[in-house]
Design a protein around this motif. Structure first.
Motif, PDB file in Angstrom:
ATOM      1  N   LEU A 120       0.813  -1.224   0.000  1.00 32.17           N
ATOM      2  CA  LEU A 120       0.000   0.000   0.000  1.00 32.17           C
ATOM      3  C   LEU A 120       0.847   1.276   0.000  1.00 32.17           C
ATOM      4  CD1 LEU A 120      -3.005  -0.975   2.300  1.00 32.17           C
ATOM      5  CD2 LEU A 120      -3.013  -0.605  -0.171  1.00 32.17           C
ATOM      6  N   PRO A 121       1.908   1.375   0.815  1.00 29.55           N
ATOM      7  CA  PRO A 121       2.750   2.576   0.710  1.00 29.55           C
ATOM      8  C   PRO A 121       3.385   2.732  -0.659  1.00 29.55           C
ATOM      9  CG  PRO A 121       3.155   1.477   2.795  1.00 29.55           C
ATOM     10  CD  PRO A 121       2.276   0.558   2.001  1.00 29.55           C
ATOM     11  N   GLY A 122       3.743   1.614  -1.307  1.00 28.87           N
ATOM     12  CA  GLY A 122       4.319   1.697  -2.649  1.00 28.87           C
ATOM     13  C   GLY A 122       3.319   2.147  -3.694  1.00 28.87           C
ATOM     14  N   MET A 123       2.030   1.851  -3.457  1.00 31.77           N
ATOM     15  CA  MET A 123       0.973   2.255  -4.390  1.00 31.77           C
ATOM     16  C   MET A 123       0.444   3.651  -4.092  1.00 31.77           C
ATOM     17  SD  MET A 123      -1.242  -1.279  -4.452  1.00 31.77           S
ATOM     18  CE  MET A 123      -2.486  -0.608  -5.556  1.00 31.77           C
ATOM     19  N   MET A 124       0.806   4.212  -2.954  1.00 31.15           N
ATOM     20  CA  MET A 124       0.185   5.451  -2.505  1.00 31.15           C
ATOM     21  C   MET A 124       0.289   6.598  -3.507  1.00 31.15           C
ATOM     22  SD  MET A 124      -1.807   6.434  -0.231  1.00 31.15           S
ATOM     23  CE  MET A 124      -1.621   4.987   0.826  1.00 31.15           C
ATOM     24  N   PRO A 125       1.421   6.812  -4.192  1.00 31.35           N
ATOM     25  CA  PRO A 125       1.458   7.930  -5.160  1.00 31.35           C
ATOM     26  C   PRO A 125       0.398   7.826  -6.250  1.00 31.35           C
ATOM     27  CG  PRO A 125       3.682   7.174  -4.674  1.00 31.35           C
ATOM     28  CD  PRO A 125       2.753   6.195  -4.038  1.00 31.35           C
ATOM     29  N   VAL A 173      -3.148   8.411  -4.683  1.00 29.06           N
ATOM     30  CA  VAL A 173      -3.407   9.838  -4.466  1.00 29.06           C
ATOM     31  C   VAL A 173      -3.674  10.529  -5.788  1.00 29.06           C
ATOM     32  CG1 VAL A 173      -2.387  12.005  -3.681  1.00 29.06           C
ATOM     33  CG2 VAL A 173      -2.068   9.924  -2.343  1.00 29.06           C
ATOM     34  N   LEU A 174      -2.911  10.174  -6.819  1.00 32.34           N
ATOM     35  CA  LEU A 174      -3.098  10.785  -8.130  1.00 32.34           C
ATOM     36  C   LEU A 174      -4.482  10.483  -8.691  1.00 32.34           C
ATOM     37  CD1 LEU A 174      -2.050  12.258 -10.647  1.00 32.34           C
ATOM     38  CD2 LEU A 174      -1.076  10.089 -11.408  1.00 32.34           C
ATOM     39  N   MET A 175      -4.897   9.218  -8.666  1.00 38.91           N
ATOM     40  CA  MET A 175      -6.193   8.840  -9.212  1.00 38.91           C
ATOM     41  C   MET A 175      -7.327   9.482  -8.425  1.00 38.91           C
ATOM     42  SD  MET A 175      -5.493   7.004 -11.833  1.00 38.91           S
ATOM     43  CE  MET A 175      -7.066   6.255 -12.219  1.00 38.91           C
ATOM     44  N   LEU A 176      -7.179   9.567  -7.097  1.00 36.16           N
ATOM     45  CA  LEU A 176      -8.222  10.169  -6.276  1.00 36.16           C
ATOM     46  C   LEU A 176      -8.369  11.649  -6.575  1.00 36.16           C
ATOM     47  CD1 LEU A 176     -10.266  10.038  -3.982  1.00 36.16           C
ATOM     48  CD2 LEU A 176      -8.386  10.384  -2.368  1.00 36.16           C
ATOM     49  N   ILE A 219     -12.041  20.634 -11.418  1.00 38.57           N
ATOM     50  CA  ILE A 219     -10.926  20.069 -12.185  1.00 38.57           C
ATOM     51  C   ILE A 219      -9.641  20.842 -11.914  1.00 38.57           C
ATOM     52  CG2 ILE A 219     -10.024  19.756 -14.529  1.00 38.57           C
ATOM     53  CD1 ILE A 219     -12.902  19.100 -15.389  1.00 38.57           C
ATOM     54  N   SER A 220      -9.735  22.164 -11.888  1.00 40.71           N
ATOM     55  CA  SER A 220      -8.556  22.981 -11.590  1.00 40.71           C
ATOM     56  C   SER A 220      -8.014  22.662 -10.203  1.00 40.71           C
ATOM     57  CB  SER A 220      -8.912  24.470 -11.687  1.00 40.71           C
ATOM     58  OG  SER A 220      -9.385  24.802 -12.975  1.00 40.71           O
ATOM     59  N   PHE A 221      -8.924  22.528  -9.240  1.00 36.32           N
ATOM     60  CA  PHE A 221      -8.506  22.202  -7.879  1.00 36.32           C
ATOM     61  C   PHE A 221      -7.883  20.811  -7.806  1.00 36.32           C
ATOM     62  CE2 PHE A 221      -9.666  20.548  -3.591  1.00 36.32           C
ATOM     63  CZ  PHE A 221      -8.824  21.371  -2.855  1.00 36.32           C
ATOM     64  N   SER A 222      -8.456  19.856  -8.551  1.00 36.23           N
ATOM     65  CA  SER A 222      -7.930  18.489  -8.514  1.00 36.23           C
ATOM     66  C   SER A 222      -6.535  18.421  -9.121  1.00 36.23           C
ATOM     67  CB  SER A 222      -8.876  17.534  -9.251  1.00 36.23           C
ATOM     68  OG  SER A 222      -8.901  17.811 -10.637  1.00 36.23           O
ATOM     69  N   TYR A 223      -6.289  19.168 -10.209  1.00 35.41           N
ATOM     70  CA  TYR A 223      -4.947  19.168 -10.796  1.00 35.41           C
ATOM     71  C   TYR A 223      -3.949  19.875  -9.886  1.00 35.41           C
ATOM     72  CZ  TYR A 223      -6.099  17.057 -15.254  1.00 35.41           C
ATOM     73  OH  TYR A 223      -6.460  16.171 -16.226  1.00 35.41           O
ATOM     74  N   PHE A 224      -4.403  20.877  -9.155  1.00 29.23           N
ATOM     75  CA  PHE A 224      -3.533  21.535  -8.186  1.00 29.23           C
ATOM     76  C   PHE A 224      -3.143  20.545  -7.082  1.00 29.23           C
ATOM     77  CE2 PHE A 224      -3.256  23.753  -4.066  1.00 29.23           C
ATOM     78  CZ  PHE A 224      -2.125  24.524  -4.302  1.00 29.23           C
ATOM     79  N   LEU A 225      -4.130  19.781  -6.577  1.00 28.82           N
ATOM     80  CA  LEU A 225      -3.831  18.780  -5.562  1.00 28.82           C
ATOM     81  C   LEU A 225      -2.920  17.692  -6.112  1.00 28.82           C
ATOM     82  CD1 LEU A 225      -7.232  18.238  -3.707  1.00 28.82           C
ATOM     83  CD2 LEU A 225      -5.235  19.499  -2.917  1.00 28.82           C
ATOM     84  N   ALA A 226      -3.168  17.276  -7.365  1.00 33.24           N
ATOM     85  CA  ALA A 226      -2.329  16.244  -7.971  1.00 33.24           C
ATOM     86  C   ALA A 226      -0.885  16.711  -8.083  1.00 33.24           C
ATOM     87  CB  ALA A 226      -2.871  15.876  -9.352  1.00 33.24           C
ATOM     88  N   TYR A 227      -0.706  17.982  -8.369  1.00 37.62           N
ATOM     89  CA  TYR A 227       0.655  18.535  -8.458  1.00 37.62           C
ATOM     90  C   TYR A 227       1.313  18.607  -7.086  1.00 37.62           C
ATOM     91  CZ  TYR A 227       4.270  22.108  -8.708  1.00 37.62           C
ATOM     92  OH  TYR A 227       5.446  22.794  -8.575  1.00 37.62           O
ATOM     93  N   LEU A 254       0.409  16.927  -4.207  1.00 37.27           N
ATOM     94  CA  LEU A 254       0.474  15.679  -3.442  1.00 37.27           C
ATOM     95  C   LEU A 254       1.183  14.551  -4.183  1.00 37.27           C
ATOM     96  CD1 LEU A 254      -3.147  15.635  -1.955  1.00 37.27           C
ATOM     97  CD2 LEU A 254      -1.042  16.472  -0.882  1.00 37.27           C
ATOM     98  N   ALA A 255       1.081  14.527  -5.519  1.00 35.90           N
ATOM     99  CA  ALA A 255       1.668  13.441  -6.291  1.00 35.90           C
ATOM    100  C   ALA A 255       2.670  13.908  -7.334  1.00 35.90           C
ATOM    101  CB  ALA A 255       0.554  12.617  -6.974  1.00 35.90           C
ATOM    102  N   ASN A 256       2.981  15.194  -7.349  1.00 36.42           N
ATOM    103  CA  ASN A 256       3.930  15.770  -8.299  1.00 36.42           C
ATOM    104  C   ASN A 256       3.528  15.481  -9.747  1.00 36.42           C
ATOM    105  OD1 ASN A 256       6.189  17.348  -8.852  1.00 36.42           O
ATOM    106  ND2 ASN A 256       7.534  15.556  -9.041  1.00 36.42           N
ATOM    107  N   TYR A 257       2.200  15.465 -10.000  1.00 34.39           N
ATOM    108  CA  TYR A 257       1.687  15.224 -11.348  1.00 34.39           C
ATOM    109  C   TYR A 257       1.500  16.547 -12.063  1.00 34.39           C
ATOM    110  CZ  TYR A 257      -1.577  13.971 -15.067  1.00 34.39           C
ATOM    111  OH  TYR A 257      -2.194  13.808 -16.270  1.00 34.39           O
ATOM    112  N   ARG A 258       2.012  16.648 -13.285  1.00 31.48           N
ATOM    113  CA  ARG A 258       1.902  17.860 -14.067  1.00 31.48           C
ATOM    114  C   ARG A 258       1.340  17.535 -15.444  1.00 31.48           C
ATOM    115  NH1 ARG A 258       7.566  21.139 -12.918  1.00 31.48           N
ATOM    116  NH2 ARG A 258       7.592  20.907 -10.644  1.00 31.48           N
ATOM    117  N   ILE A 259       0.493  18.424 -15.941  1.00 34.58           N
ATOM    118  CA  ILE A 259      -0.011  18.261 -17.311  1.00 34.58           C
ATOM    119  C   ILE A 259       1.077  18.613 -18.299  1.00 34.58           C
ATOM    120  CG2 ILE A 259      -1.834  18.918 -18.924  1.00 34.58           C
ATOM    121  CD1 ILE A 259      -3.508  19.747 -16.558  1.00 34.58           C
ATOM    122  N   PHE A 260       1.783  19.718 -18.026  1.00 30.92           N
ATOM    123  CA  PHE A 260       2.852  20.159 -18.901  1.00 30.92           C
ATOM    124  C   PHE A 260       4.158  20.201 -18.113  1.00 30.92           C
ATOM    125  CE2 PHE A 260      -1.061  22.354 -20.316  1.00 30.92           C
ATOM    126  CZ  PHE A 260      -1.205  21.744 -21.550  1.00 30.92           C
TER     127      PHE A 260
END
Length: 286
Positions: free
Chosen positions: A197-202, A205-208, A270-278, A280-286
């Motif tokens: 579970l800790p290994g899957m956490m990133p 968090v991203l999918m959520l 959607i804007s808020f979710s991408y902000f959280l993804a960035y 909490l999970a370091n996810y970026r669109i660009f």
């Protein structure tokens, strides 16, 4: 040049239709068109705020969507972990293929299957319940059961796709972590909680966080094909309401106002979710 066809399609089907937003501020008359229909300002939005059932419709939308997001996160994670424990590769691949198949079926087809399966008289589910002495349940005609039937059927259709995503995340976990945990005396269950579970956490968090943007999308195609007037109280969502107002009752301006309000709120989510993804999970669109 490779991007040009995609750009043209997006412009034609996503940007050009946005001119229709003007109908939200008009008393739209089809034979007069967008530029001939009279402008009425914010009247459609005031009618929306005064509509007696609008609160219930927004509640139904958020209630069903949130349940789908939570169940759609928990079930694929659980199945992915269980599949990862299988040692026979052919069994794992066979089961993975079987649970992935419903993802490719349309709700038009699946709705016909669900109507038969959940029938209170001849449905398989109620026949099984009858063996245990339970009374038949009208899943698609009861306001108490309809939302849960939508959530369960949606999870059944889509959890195979989510399972593949989480199985991919499991392959990125270092096997030496399991070996170290086993040396320390951890069994399979403790390894799951302390390594898997800790290994899957990133990715979890991203999918959520990305699913937060879908909180106002409760599944138009599914509900439209399965609901009926007796369950409007618990089944009517924003998209089905817009369809009835705009297509069936020809209140084009009012329906456009509802759709525009939903789009604005969805854009904020959607804007808020991408902000959280960035964050909490370091996810970026660009």
């Amino acid at each position: 040049m490779m991007l040009l066809p995609a750009i043209v399609l997006v412009v034609i089907f996503s940007y050009v239709p946005m001119a229709g937003i003007v109908m939200a501020f008009q008393k739209y008359v089809p034979n007069k068109g967008l530029f001939g229909s009279p402008f009425i300002g914010w009247r459609n939005f005031r009618l929306l705020m005064d509509y007696p059932d609008i609160g219930r419709i927004f509640f139904n939308t958020i209630y069903i969507a949130v349940m789908k997001i939570v169940a759609g996160l928990f079930v694929p994670i659980t199945i992915a972990i269980l599949l990862n424990e299988l040692r026979r590769e052919w069994v794992k691949r066979t089961f993975q293929t079987l649970v992935y198949l419903p993802h490719f079926m349309s709700w038009v087809l699946l709705s016909g299957i669900l109507v038969d399966v959940l029938s209170p008289t001849s449905g398989v589910v109620n026949q099984l319940l009858g063996y245990f002495g339970a009374k038949p349940i009208f899943f698609l005609g009861s306001n108490d059961w309809f939302p849960y039937a939508m959530v369960i059927s949606d999870v059944w259709k889509e959890f195979g796709f989510g399972t593949i995503v989480y199985l991919a995340a499991l392959t990125g976990i270092n096997p030496s972590l399991y070996e170290a945990a086993e040396i320390d005396g951890a069994g399979r269950l403790k390894q799951t909680f302390h390594v898997t579970l800790p290994g899957m956490m990133p990715i979890i968090v991203l999918m959520l966080t990305l699913n937060i943007g879908n909180v106002l999308n409760a599944g138009f195609e599914q509900i439209f094909n399965l609901y009926s007037p007796p369950v409007y109280e618990s089944a009517d969502i924003i998209d089905t309401f817009v369809y009835r107002m705009g297509v069936q009752q020809a209140q084009f301006g009012f329906a456009t106002a509802v759709g525009l309000l939903k789009s604005i709120v969805s854009f904020l989510f959607i804007s808020f979710s991408y902000f959280l993804a960035y964050r909490l999970a370091n996810y970026r669109i660009f």
